[in-house]
Design a protein around this motif. Structure first.
Motif, PDB file in Angstrom:
ATOM      1  N   THR A 220       0.841  -1.194   0.000  1.00 46.18           N
ATOM      2  CA  THR A 220       0.000   0.000   0.000  1.00 46.18           C
ATOM      3  C   THR A 220       0.872   1.238   0.000  1.00 46.18           C
TER       4      THR A 220
ATOM      5  N   LYS B 284      -0.045   6.860   2.154  1.00 45.99           N
ATOM      6  CA  LYS B 284      -0.714   8.123   1.901  1.00 45.99           C
ATOM      7  C   LYS B 284      -1.479   8.532   3.140  1.00 45.99           C
TER       8      LYS B 284
ATOM      9  N   TYR C 106      -4.180  10.243   3.560  1.00 50.65           N
ATOM     10  CA  TYR C 106      -5.632  10.274   3.592  1.00 50.65           C
ATOM     11  C   TYR C 106      -6.257   8.889   3.789  1.00 50.65           C
ATOM     12  N   LEU C 107      -5.469   7.844   3.732  1.00 52.74           N
ATOM     13  CA  LEU C 107      -6.022   6.521   4.020  1.00 52.74           C
ATOM     14  C   LEU C 107      -6.352   6.433   5.510  1.00 52.74           C
ATOM     15  N   TRP C 108      -7.497   5.863   5.810  1.00 52.37           N
ATOM     16  CA  TRP C 108      -7.830   5.711   7.218  1.00 52.37           C
ATOM     17  C   TRP C 108      -8.223   4.275   7.531  1.00 52.37           C
ATOM     18  N   THR C 109      -8.132   3.955   8.788  1.00 54.70           N
ATOM     19  CA  THR C 109      -8.291   2.572   9.213  1.00 54.70           C
ATOM     20  C   THR C 109      -9.602   2.400   9.941  1.00 54.70           C
TER      21      THR C 109
ATOM     22  N   THR D 275      -8.401  -0.847   5.578  1.00 55.71           N
ATOM     23  CA  THR D 275      -7.775   0.425   5.229  1.00 55.71           C
ATOM     24  C   THR D 275      -8.601   1.033   4.107  1.00 55.71           C
TER      25      THR D 275
ATOM     26  N   ASP E 194      -9.868   4.214   1.488  1.00 49.82           N
ATOM     27  CA  ASP E 194      -9.614   5.454   0.771  1.00 49.82           C
ATOM     28  C   ASP E 194     -10.984   6.055   0.498  1.00 49.82           C
ATOM     29  N   GLY E 195     -11.421   6.944   1.363  1.00 52.31           N
ATOM     30  CA  GLY E 195     -12.810   7.372   1.294  1.00 52.31           C
ATOM     31  C   GLY E 195     -13.692   6.198   1.657  1.00 52.31           C
TER      32      GLY E 195
ATOM     33  N   LYS F  81     -13.639   3.450  -0.394  1.00 54.36           N
ATOM     34  CA  LYS F  81     -13.082   2.317  -1.120  1.00 54.36           C
ATOM     35  C   LYS F  81     -12.127   1.526  -0.225  1.00 54.36           C
TER      36      LYS F  81
ATOM     37  N   VAL G 218      -9.021  -0.333   0.462  1.00 59.18           N
ATOM     38  CA  VAL G 218      -7.699  -0.499  -0.138  1.00 59.18           C
ATOM     39  C   VAL G 218      -7.090  -1.809   0.326  1.00 59.18           C
TER      40      VAL G 218
END
Lengths: 406, 198, 163
Positions: free
Chosen positions: A13, A16, A18-21, A40, A42-43, A45, A47
């Motif tokens: 991965t 970045k 902006y990725l959140w868990t 994880t 992305d908005g 989506k 990841v």
């Protein structure tokens, strides 16, 4: 539970900000039971998804080394609790293969009918709950009404509605009677109507299709590479069914189809399950028409089954034989060898790897659990989908935590 | 001539009124881990219909619930989660331990399974069976409603006095002996061998 | 059908085939197991890994090795099954991973590691899978008691008054 570095970012991965868990489970309505995912995002989506299991690990395999072949059936019951009897049949199939026992025809038919009834039961619950997770409550209620009828049939045969512990080495616990046959007939007459209703509720339902069509696609190559079996593999185009390919019990007597699909998405898995319900009905119908008479247990001289009660009460030989089977340090002696045997359980290939040291208990009783293997594919299937699809894919895989963790 | 109350007015204590409301609108939080969870679902579905007893509003968020139904075995990896969920539930709250595994470990007397959740969280009612039939669970819920009606108070005073753990003490004699024989696990705080008083 | 003689030509005399019921089993040394599995998958069509498991032979009569590791294979074209078995020993039981051959082996190897402490070199993510991360024993080894070593009792107790 603290998150670990390995959870939050996978090696592939990009780092970045902006990725959140998001932590999903272990207590969550859509996980049905106890499994945990660290997603994880992305908005919206997904990841990456890291499953964490073991929240129901209760040492089944260790217990299998301490209980004898007949006692362990009560534990095996609790493995895939949507279809308990199917596990028993798988376990005793392995034990009988180890001991080299050939069952009587009547016992084979009874076991076949039960394993198909339990396949229907499993698929009904799976269809119902996967629809429930996507917001369709009615189908769940319809499915549960039919499940209750199967519980009644099991209760009539074994005395327990849920964990029946019905099979024994070399046979089954009790014979079935005419009332039972009538009940099964009633059930197979009534099920197509419910099946039809569920079909009308779901199969062409726009919302249902939009949620699951094209979601969680598993290709045929991946299905084989990931060791997937059962309805999940068949929905991906893997034409394999142990009932056809390595016929056990009396499946070779019956005419039925193996339901397959090419698409490999959640919708295909739903359709395969719905199709299998109808095929199972066909098997039960044929088996009921042809159920042979005769004993349900193998010959008592083989010294693996309990003698009949009158023989125990009225003859010293019967009494001795009863004790021989029951006593912990006597029992039957097994060949000192190892064997792998598998059956087509509702969820996929349910196998047991048995190591025997010559006594009446297994030295090692390894289960090959389909749920465990199916769940390991999950991160691969969910990548790139939306957060709401997690529930749809989980529902279509039919993960049973007790079988997953054992 | 005594002045009577009008027919549509009656006098009661606030405690009793609150208990009447609470007992007839229990919101269960199904902590369903294993087989009993399926029977819990069967209880909620059409044949047994838990809604007849005002306890069908299953909510999966502990913040909204006042009845924890622990259905299924709880293993050592899951117990911290269960304790956290119990602490997150607002007062007044009750706990039903459903099934043999949650009550006592059941057939799973193994290294991983907690031998009864009452050792670590308070339990109000036990429903035995493996798994219990839906009728049994309904009977348990009726029993609990009855108890709430009789003993409950508005601000949950009845719980304040219960300062001791409700479950059996975890270290019985044979367990102490076994622990002495076992080799201690080194270097781990949470799984280290506990101090045993003789 | 796999013939013993053809395998012996390729892998030497350390390999032998036995049969019990309908199971055909190949026993091979730990050094050669990865080589053999790759050969079976790529040349002989055993493309489906059914299961990986291990057996602790500590209390088994007349056993010379501590752990046996078992690979159950299936040929999807012919439906033929094969069990490949190898032995590893203390103090550092270790095998090469088969993750590069079958991605389904990921969790199976993790489970064997968790339950028996057999490490798979080259595995991308070899962590405990079923037991808690802090757990320090290997539960399915024969020297670990059925009822554990008291792990299941070490939790804080919540009483009614304080919750």
């Amino acid at each position: 539970m603290p998150l670990q570095v390995a959870d939050t970012l996978a090696p592939d991965t990009p780092d970045k900000e902006y990725l959140w868990t998001l932590n999903f489970g272990p207590q969550h309505p859509a996980t049905h039971t106890t499994l945990r995912l660290v997603l994880t995002l992305d908005g919206e989506k997904v990841v990456n998804a890291v499953p964490h299991i073991g929240y129901l690990h209760s040492g089944f395999e260790k217990l299998g080394e301490h209980l004898d072949f007949n006692q362990y059936v009560t534990i095996v019951d609790r493995m895939n609790y949507l279809s308990p009897l199917a596990n028993e049949i798988a376990w005793h199939h392995a034990v009988e293969k180890l001991l080299g026992i050939e069952l009587t025809p009547r016992c084979k038919y009874i076991r076949t009918i039960f394993s198909e009834l339990l396949r229907i039961q499993d698929h009904l619950l799976n269809v119902g709950t996967s629809a429930l997770d996507l917001g369709a409550f009615t189908a769940f209620l319809y499915c549960f009404t039919q499940r209750e009828k199967i519980y009644d049939i099991i209760e009539l045969a074994s005395g327990q509605r849920f964990h029946s512990s019905y099979t024994r080495v070399g046979g089954v616990m009790f014979d079935v009677n005419d009332l039972w046959v009538r009940k099964v007939r009633d059930f197979i007459d009534g099920l197509p109507k419910t099946h039809d209703e569920v079909h009308r509720l779901l199969t062409r339902n726009r919302i249902f299709i939009d949620r699951i069509k094209g979601v969680g696609v598993l290709t045929k190559e991946d299905a084989i590479n990931f060791s997937v079996s059962g309805p999940v593999a068949r929905a991906s185009g893997v034409v394999r069914d142990i009932r056809k390919d390595e016929p056990y019990l009396c499946y070779k007597d019956f005419d039925f189809k193996v339901i397959c699909s090419q698409n490999g998405d959640c919708y295909a898995r739903y359709l395969v399950r719905m199709g299998e319900i109808i095929e199972s009905l066909k098997i039960i119908q044929q088996a009921l028409e042809n159920i042979p008479t005769g004993p349900i247990n193998v010959d008592v001289d083989s010294r693996v089954v309990l003698p009949a009660k009158p023989a125990v009460y009225r003859s010293i030989e019967g009494l001795i034989q009863h004790f021989e089977v029951i006593m912990p340090n006597r029992g039957y002696s097994a060949p000192k060898d190892e064997v792998y045997a598998a059956v087509e359980a509702p969820n996929g290939e349910l196998g047991f790897y048995l190591v025997s040291d010559g006594t009446n208990r297994a030295y090692r009783a390894r289960t090959r659990p389909p749920s465990f293997i199916h769940f390991s594919v999950f991160p691969h299937m969910i990548k790139g989908h939306m957060l709401s699809d997690v529930v749809a894919v989980l529902g279509s895989l039919n993960i049973i935590a007790a079988e997953l963790d054992r | 001539m005594a002045v009577g109350l009008p027919e549509n007015v009656f006098l009661t204590k606030l405690d009793v009124a609150a208990n009447w409301v609470r007992s007839n609108s229990l919101w269960p939080m199904p902590f369903a881990t294993a087989c009993c969870g399926i029977e819990l679902m069967a209880t909620a579905s059409s044949r047994f219909d838990l809604a007849r007893f005002g306890a069908e509003v299953m909510r999966f968020s502990p913040r909204q619930c006042d009845l924890l139904i622990v259905a299924g075995r709880v293993v050592m990896k899951m117990l911290p989660v269960l304790q956290r969920i119990w602490l997150q539930m607002p007062e007044p709250k009750w706990c039903i331990s459903m099934g043999a595994c949650a009550c006592s470990g059941g057939v799973f007397d193994t290294y991983a399974v907690v031998q009864g959740i009452d050792r670590f969280i308070p339990v109000d009612l036990y429903v035995p069976g493996c798994p219990p039939r839906p009728e049994q669970l309904i009977a348990g819920i009726i029993e609990l409603q009855d108890r709430i009606k009789k003993t409950g108070t508005l601000d949950g005073r009845e719980f304040v006095t219960r300062t001791a753990a409700t479950g059996p003490q975890p270290l019985e004699l044979d367990e102490i002996r076994r622990l002495r024989e076992a080799t201690p696990v080194a270097g781990l705080e949470i799984f280290s061998t506990p101090d045993i008083k003789t | 059908m796999i013939e013993e003689s053809t395998l012996k030509q390729q892998f030497g005399d350390g390999i032998w085939i036995s049969e019990f019921r309908d199971n055909r089993r190949v026993v091979v040394s730990a050094e050669q197991v990865h080589h053999l599995l790759a050969h079976l998958k790529n040349q002989l069509g055993f493309d489906f890994l059914v299961d990986i498991t291990a057996v602790d032979y500590l209390e088994y009569e007349n056993s010379t090795d501590r752990f046996g590791v078992v690979y159950c294979l299936l040929n999807m074209q012919t439906g033929e099954r094969l069990v490949v078995k190898t032995f590893v020993n203390d103090p550092n039981p270790s095998l090469p991973t088969v993750y590069s051959l079958w991605r389904g082996s990921d969790w199976m190897e993790r489970e064997v590691y968790d339950m028996f402490g057999i490490t798979f070199t080259g595995h991308p993510d070899l962590r405990r899978i079923l037991s808690p991360d802090e757990f320090s024993s290997y539960p399915l080894r024969k020297d670990y008691p059925l009822k554990g070593r008291g792990e299941r009792h070490n939790f804080p107790v919540i009483t009614r008054a304080e919750s």
